[in-house]
Design a protein around this motif. Structure first.
Motif, short mmCIF file in Angstrom:
data_model
loop_
_atom_site.label_atom_id
_atom_site.label_comp_id
_atom_site.label_asym_id
_atom_site.label_seq_id
_atom_site.Cartn_x
_atom_site.Cartn_y
_atom_site.Cartn_z
N LYS A 72 0.83 -1.22 0.00
CA LYS A 72 0.00 0.00 0.00
C LYS A 72 0.86 1.27 0.00
O LYS A 72 0.36 2.36 -0.26
CB LYS A 72 -0.95 0.01 1.19
N THR A 75 3.72 3.25 -4.79
CA THR A 75 2.88 3.68 -5.91
C THR A 75 3.54 3.30 -7.24
O THR A 75 4.76 3.14 -7.31
CB THR A 75 2.64 5.21 -5.90
N LEU A 76 2.72 3.19 -8.25
CA LEU A 76 3.25 2.90 -9.59
C LEU A 76 4.19 4.02 -10.03
O LEU A 76 5.23 3.76 -10.65
CB LEU A 76 2.12 2.73 -10.59
N SER A 122 -2.15 11.80 -11.61
CA SER A 122 -3.23 11.57 -10.66
C SER A 122 -3.62 10.09 -10.60
O SER A 122 -3.99 9.58 -9.54
CB SER A 122 -4.45 12.43 -10.99
N ILE A 123 -3.48 9.40 -11.71
CA ILE A 123 -3.80 7.98 -11.74
C ILE A 123 -2.67 7.14 -11.15
O ILE A 123 -2.88 6.34 -10.24
CB ILE A 123 -4.11 7.52 -13.18
N ILE A 124 -1.44 7.33 -11.64
CA ILE A 124 -0.37 6.44 -11.20
C ILE A 124 0.19 6.79 -9.82
O ILE A 124 0.73 5.92 -9.15
CB ILE A 124 0.76 6.29 -12.25
N GLU A 125 0.06 8.04 -9.37
CA GLU A 125 0.45 8.36 -8.00
C GLU A 125 -0.61 7.89 -7.01
O GLU A 125 -0.33 7.70 -5.84
CB GLU A 125 0.71 9.86 -7.83
N GLY A 126 -1.83 7.70 -7.50
CA GLY A 126 -2.92 7.25 -6.64
C GLY A 126 -3.14 5.75 -6.68
O GLY A 126 -4.04 5.22 -6.02
N THR A 127 -2.35 5.04 -7.47
CA THR A 127 -2.48 3.59 -7.59
C THR A 127 -1.26 2.93 -6.94
O THR A 127 -0.13 3.24 -7.29
CB THR A 127 -2.57 3.16 -9.06
N THR A 128 -1.54 2.04 -5.99
CA THR A 128 -0.46 1.37 -5.28
C THR A 128 -0.36 -0.09 -5.73
O THR A 128 -1.25 -0.62 -6.41
CB THR A 128 -0.70 1.38 -3.75
N ASP A 131 -3.30 -2.02 -4.69
CA ASP A 131 -4.47 -1.88 -5.57
C ASP A 131 -4.41 -2.88 -6.72
O ASP A 131 -5.43 -3.41 -7.14
CB ASP A 131 -4.56 -0.46 -6.15
N ILE A 132 -3.21 -3.12 -7.24
CA ILE A 132 -3.04 -4.02 -8.37
C ILE A 132 -3.19 -5.48 -7.91
O ILE A 132 -3.77 -6.30 -8.61
CB ILE A 132 -1.66 -3.83 -9.03
#
Length: 133
Positions: A72, A75-76, A122-128, A131-132
C-alpha cells in the motif's frame, strides 16, 4: 509517457512478489519463469529496486527477494520514476526532472502538456501495488 521494458518488468516482478507470503524470499528464476522476464535482465532490475529500498534480499539456499515495504506504500509512479526517470511527456513540464526544452516557446503547448502530465500522475500516483494485487 511511454514505459520502458525495465519499468514494465519491475512492475510485474513487484506484483508477483507482493502476492507471496510476507516472510518468503522468492528466487530470481521463479519470478523470471512465472512472469516471462529474461533472468539476467530481471536481476539488474531487482538490484535497482533493492537500492531503491522496495525490495530486500537474502543469499543462500532459501534466498531470493521479497517486498521490503507494504504494498500500500508503493505507488506505480514511484517505481516508474526509479526505473525510467521523468513521467511527464516533456522534461519542461516535469515535476521532479525539470529541464528546459524548445516547447517552452509556446505557452499553450506547455499548458496542454502540463494537463496531460497531471492527468497521468493523478492515476499512477494514486495507484499502489496493493491496488493491483
Amino acid at each position: 509517457m511511454k514505459l520502458t521494458s525495465r519499468s514494465e518488468y519491475a512492475l510485474l516482478a513487484l506484483v508477483y512478489l507482493a502476492r507471496q507470503p510476507a516472510d518468503t524470499y522468492t528466487r530470481v528464476e521463479e519470478i523470471a519463469t512465472q512472469q516471462g522476464i529474461p533472468p539476467k535482465f530481471l536481476e539488474q532490475i531487482l538490484l535497482t529496486l533493492k537500492r531503491g529500498q522496495y525490495l530486500s534480499s537474502l543469499k543462500g539456499h532459501n534466498g531470493g527477494y521479497r517486498v521490503n515495504k507494504a504494498p500500500k506504500d508503493i505507488t506505480l509512479a514511484d517505481v516508474i520514476r526509479l526505473l525510467d526517470g521523468p513521467i511527464a511527456p516533456t522534461e519542461s513540464v516535469s515535476k521532479y526532472f525539470y529541464r528546459s526544452t524548445p516547447i517552452e516557446k509556446e505557452p499553450a503547448l506547455v499548458k496542454l502538456f502540463t494537463e496531460i502530465r497531471d492527468c497521468v500522475l493523478s492515476i499512477i500516483e494514486g495507484t499502489t501495488l496493493a491496488d493491483i494485487c
